[in-house]
Structures are given as structure tokens and as C-alpha cells.
Design an enzyme around this catalytic site. Structure first.
Site, PDB file in Angstrom:
ATOM      1  CD  GLN A 102      -2.821   1.489   2.161  1.00 49.21           C
ATOM      2  OE1 GLN A 102      -2.216   1.916   3.130  1.00 49.21           O
ATOM      3  NE2 GLN A 102      -4.139   1.388   2.110  1.00 49.21           N
ATOM      4  CE1 TYR A 188      -3.306   9.553   7.076  1.00 49.20           C
ATOM      5  CE2 TYR A 188      -4.685   7.738   6.341  1.00 49.20           C
ATOM      6  CZ  TYR A 188      -4.017   8.398   7.352  1.00 49.20           C
ATOM      7  OH  TYR A 188      -4.074   7.942   8.641  1.00 49.20           O
ATOM      8  NE  ARG A 235      -8.676   0.324   2.451  1.00 48.00           N
ATOM      9  CZ  ARG A 235      -8.742   0.264   3.777  1.00 48.00           C
ATOM     10  NH1 ARG A 235      -8.051   1.108   4.526  1.00 48.00           N
ATOM     11  NH2 ARG A 235      -9.499  -0.627   4.371  1.00 48.00           N
ATOM     12  N   GLY A 324      -9.756  -6.366   9.105  1.00 47.69           N
ATOM     13  CA  GLY A 324      -8.646  -5.732   9.796  1.00 47.69           C
ATOM     14  C   GLY A 324      -8.376  -6.377  11.138  1.00 47.69           C
TER      15      GLY A 324
HETATM   16  C1  8OZ Z   1      -4.637   4.033  12.014  1.00 47.68           C
HETATM   17  C2  8OZ Z   1      -3.507   4.625  12.547  1.00 47.68           C
HETATM   18  C3  8OZ Z   1      -2.607   5.227  11.698  1.00 47.68           C
HETATM   19  C4  8OZ Z   1      -2.829   5.241  10.338  1.00 47.68           C
HETATM   20  C5  8OZ Z   1      -5.566   4.745   7.764  1.00 47.68           C
HETATM   21  C6  8OZ Z   1      -3.186   4.505   7.494  1.00 47.68           C
HETATM   22  O1  8OZ Z   1      -6.490   5.119   8.465  1.00 47.68           O
HETATM   23  C7  8OZ Z   1      -4.201   4.625   8.339  1.00 47.68           C
HETATM   24  C8  8OZ Z   1      -3.966   4.642   9.809  1.00 47.68           C
HETATM   25  C9  8OZ Z   1      -4.869   4.032  10.657  1.00 47.68           C
HETATM   26  O2  8OZ Z   1      -5.733   4.483   6.571  1.00 47.68           O
END
Ligand code: 8OZ
Length: 373
Positions: A102, A188, A235, A324
Site C-alpha cells: 500500500q 490522506y 483504496r 482488519g
Molecule cells: C490508524 C492509525 C494510523 C494510520 C488509515 C493509514 O487510516 C491509516 C492509519 C490508521 O488508513
């Protein structure tokens, strides 16, 4: 067909044929060698234990120093990191599994303590996330800290990050991964471009839906160029709520995701992976519109158990389901589903950081007492 049959049917996903449809969801676990954020033999052991998944999707790997927002997350931009991941994929392959890398750029969900000296987080617009990340406080101790104010990316920044994604994808292939997944969910960088709550640009990367989707499609095209469309997944998380990284992806979420799905289908990428917010709440209308728009595989994730997973497969709205926390505590999850075995509960205290405890010490199921994987 019994419940377990459908989840255990093989599935073609792009270049791959998965042995079953029980996918290991990408999960940040924040365990890597320091300094350098290098994957270790402990990571290889953890992922190798879970090789029974139809496909393992790795934790998010920062694609570059500016893509990092959390302490201890293993990256995919140095030779040492690439070599570390090779150990991981070797172990997964030796145990008969398949694994996707990823590729992750956090954008504004970051803090100066995990960035290069004097660097600020990058984002489509200079809008600070009113949320926290796991980095280092003023005393250098790991903990939750407020995200920093980001700088709005200029055209050079955009071109550079597109190239960083492509380079990370090339490294992922060199490290033995079978697939790459672009992290365009959960608040993100890529999703920050999609949502008007975080993208208020006035150039051709902001404003209209087509403009807001442009950066994501440029990244997709660069990554396709690097590894081929049959090894690319993405995603997405339409309707991602503010509780997740202060994202508020509501306006035109349906329209922009269907627009992307149409473009991604034309590009023949392997899969779309939905991180569902809130869990399981997508309308059947949206699910069937997505099916119509996108010809590749659809993976879903978020609050599914074996029964709900089977139902969504039976309804034809998804081809595979990612799990998960269930995979944290049950390394042999597909096998447990097949046998109707009880599931162990994950310890939330050991999700992030630390060592083997709560990571590689969850046993496989055995009717006469648990066995070590
Ligand atoms: C939980 C803690 C830190 C990062 C996401 C990459 O929510 C994460 C993430 C999840 O996609």
C-alpha cells in the site's frame, strides 16, 4: 453453497489469482527498525503468519520522506527499506501467499517531528487538519500531537509527488510485491485532493469534480506506467467523516468516485477497495452504480464479519472482503471461517508500536488447544 464456500472461492484480481476472498486489510502497526523505518524479520514473521489470506495488503508505506506522518511506519523509498520488504514478501510467498504494497502519502496528516528538518506537511490547500497524529512531542517522546499547518503544493510539488508514487511502485515490484494499492482513502493526500473540504485550489487541480480528480488520475497513470494496470489497485473512502483525520468527504462523494471508477475501468486497473464509512452503510444504489462503472474487482472493508461478508458477495456488490482487527488476533482467519472456529479478540493496547507482543504472538486455532503459527 455453504457460507464458507463463497468466501473460499478463488478470485482473479488483475494479474493475480487469489486462493480465497478473505483479504487482510492494510493496517498501520508502527513496528520497524529505527532509524530508517526499515521492515524487519519481525514484520516478515507477522505477515508470513497471515499468508493464508487471499491477498495481504500491507500497512501504508510512506512513498517518500514528505509522505510520512507517523512515527515508526516502514517506508518504501530507500534501498534498506526495499531490502527489508523483500524479506517480508519472500516469507509470504514461501507460505503460498500473495501481497500488495500500500503506497501512502499522508499529505497534511503530519508533524514536523517525523518530517525532514524545516519541512512542513504538503496538501492541496493550506488548511490545517484539526486532528492528531502519532509522532514526537516537544520532549522527543512518542505520542499524539496536533497535525501541523500544511503548505499548498505548487505544480512542481505535484509533479514530484506523482513521480514519487511511480518510483515507490517500481521499488515495490523490486521488493517482490505482487500488486500495489494506492491509498486514496481516510483523509490522506490523494483523498485531500478529491474533497472540497480540503481542496480549495483555483488551478486545474481544484474546483470542478474533474479537476479535483486530476491528481489521483495522474498518480494512477504514472503507477500504471511503472508496473502495468493489472498490478494496480486503489483504496477509496467516499463519505469519509470528520472523525477520520478531519476529512469531510461528503460533497459529490458519489459523483467523483463514480467518475474515477469509470476512468479506472478504462485503464483496466485490477481493483477498487472501499474503506466504508460508516461501516456497511453504502446504499445498494451506490453499490450497483459502482459495479456498473467499474469492470475490475471490488474489495470492501469496514465492520464486516463472516456473515455480512458472505451476504455482500452473494448480492454481487463485492468480489472479496477485507478484514482488519480480526486478522490481527486470528492469523489463520480464512481457515477459522472455513472451519467455523471461534475468533480471538485483538488487544487494542498493542495495535501500534512495540515488538512481538500483540503482533506475532496470536496463535493459530486448534480444537485441542491453540498452536503457535
Ligand atoms: C490508524 C492509525 C494510523 C494510520 C488509515 C493509514 O487510516 C491509516 C492509519 C490508521 O488508513
Amino acid at each position: 453453497m455453504t457460507t464458507s464456500d463463497l468466501l473460499h472461492h478463488p478470485l482473479k484480481v488483475g494479474a493475480l489469482t487469489l486462493a480465497n476472498r478473505v483479504i487482510m486489510a492494510p493496517m498501520t502497526r508502527a513496528r520497524s527498525e529505527q532509524p530508517g523505518d526499515v521492515p524487519t524479520t519481525l514484520n516478515a514473521e507477522y505477515y508470513g503468519q497471515r499468508a493464508g489470506a487471499g491477498l495481504i495488503i500491507s500497512e501504508g508505506m510512506p512513498i517518500s520522506p514528505s509522505g510520512k506522518g507517523y512515527a515508526f511506519t516502514p517506508g518504501i523509498y530507500t534501498d534498506a527499506q526495499q531490502a527489508g520488504w523483500k524479506r517480508v514478501t519472500d516469507r509470504v510467498h514461501a507460505k503460498g501467499g500473495l501481497m500488495a504494497a500500500q503506497l501512502w502519502h499522508v499529505g497534511r496528516i503530519s508533524h514536523h517531528s517525523v518530517l525532514a528538518p524545516n519541512a512542513a506537511p504538503l496538501a492541496p490547500s493550506a488548511i490545517r487538519a484539526r486532528s492528531k497524529t502519532f509522532a514526537f512531542d516537544d520532549n522527543g517522546l512518542p505520542g499524539m500531537v496536533d497535525c501541523d499547518m500544511p503548505v499548498a503544493m505548487d505544480k512542481d510539488d505535484i509533479a514530484r509527488v506523482v513521480e514519487e508514487f511511480a518510483e515507490a511502485a517500481r521499488r515495490a515490484m523490486a521488493a517482490g510485491f505482487d500488486m500495489v494499492e494506492l491509498h486514496a482513502a481516510n483523509g490522506y493526500l490523494l483523498e485531500q485532493f478529491l474533497s472540497v473540504s480540503t481542496n480549495q485550489r483555483t488551478d486545474n487541480y481544484g474546483g470542478s469534480l474533474i479537476n479535483r480528480a486530476r491528481f489521483v488520475l495522474e498518480v494512477v497513470d504514472a503507477v500504471i506506467e511503472a508496473v502495468g494496470p493489472e498490478r494496480v489497485g486503489i483504496r477509496l473512502s467516499p463519505w469519509c467523516p470528520p472523525a477520520v483525520n478531519d476529512m469531510d468527504f461528503q460533497v459529490q462523494a458519489r459523483e467523483i468516485v463514480l467518475y474515477l471508477a469509470t476512468g479506472l475501468s478504462a485503464r483496466n486497473i485490477a481493483y477498487i477497495h472501499l474503506a466504508e464509512w460508516p461501516s456497511g452503510a453504502y446504499s445498494t444504489e451506490f453499490r450497483s452504480a459502482l459495479r456498473t462503472a467499474f469492470e475490475g474487482a471490488i474489495l470492501v472493508c469496514g465492520g464486516y464479519d463472516q456473515e455480512k461478508a458472505t451476504t455482500v458477495l452473494e448480492q454481487g456488490f463485492a468480489d472479496a472482503v477485507a478484514f482488519g482487527t480480526a486478522f490481527i488476533a486470528n492469523p489463520d482467519l480464512p481457515e477459522r471461517f472455513a472451519r467455523g472456529a471461534p475468533l480471538a479478540q485483538a488487544d487494542t493496547n498493542t495495535f501500534y508500536g512495540g515488538g512481538a507482543r500483540g503482533y506475532t504472538d496470536y496463535p493459530y486455532y486448534s480444537p485441542i488447544g491453540a498452536s503457535t503459527p
